[in-house]
Design an enzyme around this catalytic site. Structure first.
Site, PDB file in Angstrom:
ATOM      1  N   SER A  76       1.385  -1.307   0.224  1.00 38.07           N
ATOM      2  CA  SER A  76      -0.047   0.329  -0.535  1.00 38.07           C
ATOM      3  C   SER A  76       1.290   1.106   0.160  1.00 38.07           C
ATOM      4  O   SER A  76       0.103   2.410  -0.421  1.00 38.07           O
ATOM      5  CB  SER A  76      -0.997  -0.182   1.547  1.00 38.07           C
ATOM      6  OG  SER A  76      -1.923  -0.233   1.138  1.00 38.07           O
ATOM      7  N   LYS A  79       0.779   3.680  -3.100  1.00 30.78           N
ATOM      8  CA  LYS A  79      -0.401   4.300  -3.364  1.00 30.78           C
ATOM      9  C   LYS A  79       0.432   5.766  -3.223  1.00 30.78           C
ATOM     10  O   LYS A  79      -0.851   6.812  -4.284  1.00 30.78           O
ATOM     11  CB  LYS A  79      -1.908   3.920  -2.257  1.00 30.78           C
ATOM     12  CG  LYS A  79      -1.708   2.783  -2.489  1.00 30.78           C
ATOM     13  CD  LYS A  79      -2.970   2.006  -0.866  1.00 30.78           C
ATOM     14  CE  LYS A  79      -3.982   1.108  -1.600  1.00 30.78           C
ATOM     15  NZ  LYS A  79      -4.147   0.149  -0.141  1.00 30.78           N
ATOM     16  N   TYR A 201      -2.203  -2.082 -11.142  1.00 32.85           N
ATOM     17  CA  TYR A 201      -1.958  -2.077  -9.192  1.00 32.85           C
ATOM     18  C   TYR A 201      -1.650  -2.551  -8.663  1.00 32.85           C
ATOM     19  O   TYR A 201      -0.802  -2.438  -7.325  1.00 32.85           O
ATOM     20  CB  TYR A 201      -3.270  -1.928  -8.919  1.00 32.85           C
ATOM     21  CG  TYR A 201      -3.901  -1.779  -7.753  1.00 32.85           C
ATOM     22  CD1 TYR A 201      -3.019  -0.717  -7.134  1.00 32.85           C
ATOM     23  CD2 TYR A 201      -4.452  -2.874  -7.068  1.00 32.85           C
ATOM     24  CE1 TYR A 201      -3.407  -0.437  -5.215  1.00 32.85           C
ATOM     25  CE2 TYR A 201      -4.551  -2.634  -5.404  1.00 32.85           C
ATOM     26  CZ  TYR A 201      -4.237  -1.618  -4.774  1.00 32.85           C
ATOM     27  OH  TYR A 201      -4.275  -1.833  -3.635  1.00 32.85           O
ATOM     28  N   TYR A 253      -5.064   3.868   7.290  1.00 31.87           N
ATOM     29  CA  TYR A 253      -6.260   2.166   7.501  1.00 31.87           C
ATOM     30  C   TYR A 253      -6.975   3.419   8.145  1.00 31.87           C
ATOM     31  O   TYR A 253      -6.952   4.468   9.204  1.00 31.87           O
ATOM     32  CB  TYR A 253      -5.666   0.798   7.290  1.00 31.87           C
ATOM     33  CG  TYR A 253      -4.822   0.678   6.598  1.00 31.87           C
ATOM     34  CD1 TYR A 253      -4.450   0.413   5.194  1.00 31.87           C
ATOM     35  CD2 TYR A 253      -3.773   0.497   7.522  1.00 31.87           C
ATOM     36  CE1 TYR A 253      -3.985   0.065   4.844  1.00 31.87           C
ATOM     37  CE2 TYR A 253      -2.413  -0.478   6.354  1.00 31.87           C
ATOM     38  CZ  TYR A 253      -2.955  -0.935   5.144  1.00 31.87           C
ATOM     39  OH  TYR A 253      -2.259  -1.137   4.225  1.00 31.87           O
ATOM     40  N   VAL A 271       0.543  -3.509   3.833  1.00 31.59           N
ATOM     41  CA  VAL A 271       0.527  -4.780   4.909  1.00 31.59           C
ATOM     42  C   VAL A 271       1.348  -5.617   4.509  1.00 31.59           C
ATOM     43  O   VAL A 271       1.992  -6.404   5.262  1.00 31.59           O
ATOM     44  CB  VAL A 271      -1.165  -5.713   4.052  1.00 31.59           C
ATOM     45  CG1 VAL A 271      -1.826  -5.108   4.065  1.00 31.59           C
ATOM     46  CG2 VAL A 271      -0.218  -5.594   2.722  1.00 31.59           C
TER      47      VAL A 271
HETATM   48  N1  GLU Z   1      -2.046  -5.058  -2.736  1.00 36.41           N
HETATM   49  C1  GLU Z   1      -2.543  -4.677  -1.009  1.00 36.41           C
HETATM   50  C2  GLU Z   1      -4.209  -5.360  -1.707  1.00 36.41           C
HETATM   51  O1  GLU Z   1      -4.544  -3.782  -2.757  1.00 36.41           O
HETATM   52  C3  GLU Z   1      -2.688  -3.996  -1.150  1.00 36.41           C
HETATM   53  C4  GLU Z   1      -3.069  -3.270   0.811  1.00 36.41           C
HETATM   54  C5  GLU Z   1      -1.848  -2.631   1.775  1.00 36.41           C
HETATM   55  O2  GLU Z   1      -1.078  -2.596   1.678  1.00 36.41           O
HETATM   56  O3  GLU Z   1      -3.058  -1.923   2.459  1.00 36.41           O
HETATM   57  O4  GLU Z   1      -4.557  -5.501  -0.916  1.00 36.41           O
END
Ligand code: GLU
Length: 334
Positions: A76, A79, A201, A253, A271
């Site tokens: 994540s 992002k 993504y 989060y 994560v």
């Molecule tokens: N690739 C993960 C997903 O989309 C990223 C999630 C994360 O790190 O929050 O579920």
């Protein structure tokens, strides 16, 4: 005087910053709380004992401890950087029509869109990140992936690679992300081939970095978008305030509010067990430790950042003595 005599006379002391992170590493290395992410089968294989802390200052000094060379997938945390690229490609106003900037208070993978606008809430949760990534320009899938990899190269200072087994593992199990993409296609928030957007993504999430790399990326954001090690402009400085604002309000989060209250600096976690935090005009901080709490944040990472912020006075709204015994709001001079 001989070199030997010189060395004998010198008392070499570690820098205060190194002492602080060494102490935090020793303090938390035996903490066994949390579980590693297992919803992507490949991620479940990671060693839960890995633990590192890296700090890179805006003048390029590096302080680190633990497994800071260990590679892991950025997940994540990607992002943040994809959002910067989408802003560069389309500008603030257009990107805002596709992705909002409101915290959700929900888990990172919640399938909710803003009732009125049908936009995903923000670019730091999965739905918003998929919409953001779908905005990245390029003549085809390969060109778009190359632009993303080239962007990471600017922030980190060396080439990066996608972990193919993590990418394929997530691609074959990411049904929830696929469902979000379909929902956004339904509302016209994504207008390209959604499988291609999802692939990009999943690929950006599977880019391999180590803790040192994350700290350099954070330091780049702290340094107006200029990588402090290479001197290269990684992102247009006009978008730094947009990126840091959404990190501050939405980056952790559904712990984002408590994080802003207690730690008080823009951050993003993933994560993978990484947390990347930005102290504007001062430094980038990265912590890597895979076991996660129930909100998906690294257990040791949160504790280390809370204590670092307290000990170094990093909270953006900390009251500090500025001059002639007067008080002001801002970071301390660390
Ligand atoms: N690739 C993960 C997903 O989309 C990223 C999630 C994360 O790190 O929050 O579920």
């Amino acid at each position: 005087m001989s070199d030997q005599a010189n060395q004998g006379d010198l008392e070499i002391r570690p820098s205060p910053l190194l002492t602080v992170i060494n102490d935090l590493h020793s303090k938390y290395k035996s903490l066994k709380e949390g579980i590693v992410a297992n919803y992507i089968p490949e991620l479940a294989k990671v060693n839960p004992d890995l633990f590192s802390i890296s700090i890179v200052t805006v003048d390029g000094q590096v302080y680190q401890v633990g497994d800071y060379q260990q590679l892991f997938t950025i997940q994540s945390i990607s992002k943040v950087f994809a959002y910067g690229l989408a802003l560069e490609d389309h500008g603030r106003d257009y990107v805002l029509t596709r992705v909002g900037v409101e915290p959700t208070g929900e888990a990172f993978n919640s399938i909710i869109l803003d009732e009125q606008s049908k936009r995903p809430y923000n670019p730091m949760v999965n739905a918003g990140a998929i919409a953001t990534t779908s905005l990245i320009k390029g003549a085809g899938a390969t060109e778009r992936l190359n632009r993303v990899l080239e962007m990471f190269r600017r922030y980190i200072g060396h080439d990066v690679f996608v972990d193919i087994s993590v990418f394929t593992s997530e691609r074959s199990t990411g049904h929830r992300n696929r469902a979000m993409a379909h929902l956004m296609l339904n509302f016209g928030m994504i207008d390209r081939n959604i499988e291609e957007a999802l692939d990009l993504y999943f690929q950006q999430c599977a880019v391999m970095v180590n803790c040192h790399d994350l700290a350099v990326m954070a330091a780049t954001l702290a340094n107006r978008g200029v990588n402090p090690v290479t001197g290269e402009q990684a992102v247009n400085s006009r978008y730094i305030k947009d990126i840091l604002s959404v990190m501050y309000t939405c980056g952790m989060y559904n712990f984002a509010g408590e994080w802003a209250y207690k730690v008080g600096i823009p951050a993003k976690s993933g994560v993978c067990g990484g947390i990347m935090a930005v102290v504007p005009n001062q430094m980038g901080i990265a912590v890597f430790s895979p076991p996660l709490d129930i909100r998906g944040n690294s257990v040791r990472g949160v504790k280390v950042c809370e204590e670092l912020s307290q000990q170094l006075g990093l909270h953006l709204f900390e009251c500090v003595k500025v001059e002639n015994g007067k008080w002001g709001v801002g970071n301390c001079e660390c």
